[in-house]
Design a protein around this motif. Structure first.
Motif, PDB file in Angstrom:
ATOM      1  N   UNK A 121       0.862  -1.175   0.000  1.00 32.70           N
ATOM      2  CA  UNK A 121       0.000   0.000   0.000  1.00 32.70           C
ATOM      3  C   UNK A 121       0.904   1.232   0.000  1.00 32.70           C
ATOM      4  N   UNK A 122       0.583   2.162  -0.898  1.00 31.71           N
ATOM      5  CA  UNK A 122       1.415   3.359  -1.015  1.00 31.71           C
ATOM      6  C   UNK A 122       1.109   4.293   0.155  1.00 31.71           C
ATOM      7  N   UNK A 123       2.162   4.689   0.887  1.00 32.33           N
ATOM      8  CA  UNK A 123       2.000   5.485   2.107  1.00 32.33           C
ATOM      9  C   UNK A 123       2.343   6.950   1.848  1.00 32.33           C
ATOM     10  N   UNK A 124       3.407   7.197   1.102  1.00 32.22           N
ATOM     11  CA  UNK A 124       3.831   8.574   0.896  1.00 32.22           C
ATOM     12  C   UNK A 124       4.489   8.738  -0.482  1.00 32.22           C
ATOM     13  N   UNK A 125       4.139   9.825  -1.148  1.00 38.82           N
ATOM     14  CA  UNK A 125       4.705  10.119  -2.463  1.00 38.82           C
ATOM     15  C   UNK A 125       5.091  11.601  -2.522  1.00 38.82           C
ATOM     16  N   UNK A 126       6.369  11.897  -2.661  1.00 34.77           N
ATOM     17  CA  UNK A 126       6.820  13.271  -2.912  1.00 34.77           C
ATOM     18  C   UNK A 126       7.676  13.190  -4.169  1.00 34.77           C
ATOM     19  N   UNK A 127       7.133  13.718  -5.272  1.00 36.33           N
ATOM     20  CA  UNK A 127       7.758  13.532  -6.573  1.00 36.33           C
ATOM     21  C   UNK A 127       9.246  13.877  -6.564  1.00 36.33           C
ATOM     22  N   UNK A 128      10.027  12.985  -7.141  1.00 36.62           N
ATOM     23  CA  UNK A 128      11.490  13.138  -7.273  1.00 36.62           C
ATOM     24  C   UNK A 128      12.238  13.138  -5.935  1.00 36.62           C
ATOM     25  N   UNK A 129      11.525  12.861  -4.835  1.00 40.55           N
ATOM     26  CA  UNK A 129      12.190  12.916  -3.534  1.00 40.55           C
ATOM     27  C   UNK A 129      11.987  11.673  -2.685  1.00 40.55           C
TER      28      UNK A 129
END
Lengths: 139, 126
Positions: A62-70
């Protein structure tokens, strides 16, 4: 007992290229394993890998956190795991490329407690002497 | 453990082949079996099935079943001395469990190496 995996990998490519490779499901299938991954918080997906000792090959995420390119964080739960573990990718520009940090943690609830108690129960010494001999055999 | 997990594990249990049932990680996925292992580790000596069963709320038959799974996975061995069946921890298999995270670490190292090769080759082409 080591309860956390931490690996640094330098990649000679800009962060956005590395980001694409760890978030695009077709690219992930090329370097990691077959998946229907999407970089959306809350998205539930699977990874399918060949069965190996300790795994039937199915991993739920399950995807918890997404900060693009980071930053990319998802849970990781194999068949026998009672509780999910966590995989975290951190991307950082460095020189002419990207420094990728992979962390895999949360094993404590599955094996840690059991092993910690075993280690304190007089078995630690036995195991510590057996492991080096096992490693020698494998070499 | 939620109902969904319970269903999952009972299905897993029923559909696994014998080979998979003997898997160490399958063996330690169960709470009672982990408690049995912990008890044996704490006492640091072989215990009879009866001694182990006395410490649990579940039936002796149930405990025997768990001990069979542990024995099939190689985590314990059982020996009859007189009329008593003694259960003993097996250190070699425990060491494998102990080493498991190291195995996972080399798995990730290999995969990240793949990632590096993939991204760098695509980057050069672009």
């Amino acid at each position: 007992m080591k309860e956390q995996i931490k690996i640094e990998q330098f990649i000679e490519a800009p962060v956005d290229k590395v980001w694409l490779a760890i978030t695009d499901c077709n690219l992930i299938s090329e370097w990691l394993m077959e998946t229907n991954f999407k970089p959306e918080i809350g998205y539930k997906c699977y990874f399918k890998m060949p069965a190996m000792p300790g795994f039937d090959g199915n991993i739920q995420c399950e995807v918890i956190d997404v900060v693009e390119n980071k930053l990319l964080v998802y849970t990781w739960q194999g068949g026998w795991m009672k509780q999910p573990t966590t995989v975290r990718f951190t991307l950082q520009p460095k020189d002419d490329g990207t420094l990728l940090l992979l962390e895999h943690f949360g094993f404590e609830g599955i094996l840690g407690n059991l092993l910690k108690r075993m280690m304190s129960g007089g078995w630690g010494k036995k195991i510590r002497t057996i492991i080096p001999s096992l490693i020698k055999q494998k070499l | 453990m939620g109902q969904k997990d319970k269903d999952y594990y009972s299905i897993t249990y029923q559909t696994k082949t014998m080979k998979q049932r003997r898997d160490v990680f399958f063996a330690i996925a169960d709470e009672n079996r982990r408690a049995i292992l912990t008890m044996l580790a704490k006492e640091n000596k072989p215990l009879t099935v009866n001694t182990i069963a006395a410490d649990f709320d579940v039936s002796r038959e149930n405990i025997s079943k768990h001990i069979r799974v542990l024995s099939e996975s190689g985590l314990v061995s059982t020996n009859f001395i007189g009329r008593e069946n003694y259960v003993q921890l097996e250190a070699v298999r425990l060491a494998e469990v102990h080493n498991w995270i190291a195995t996972f670490e080399s798995f990730w190292k290999g995969k990240l190496h793949n990632l590096k090769k993939l991204v760098e080759s695509k980057n050069k082409k672009a």
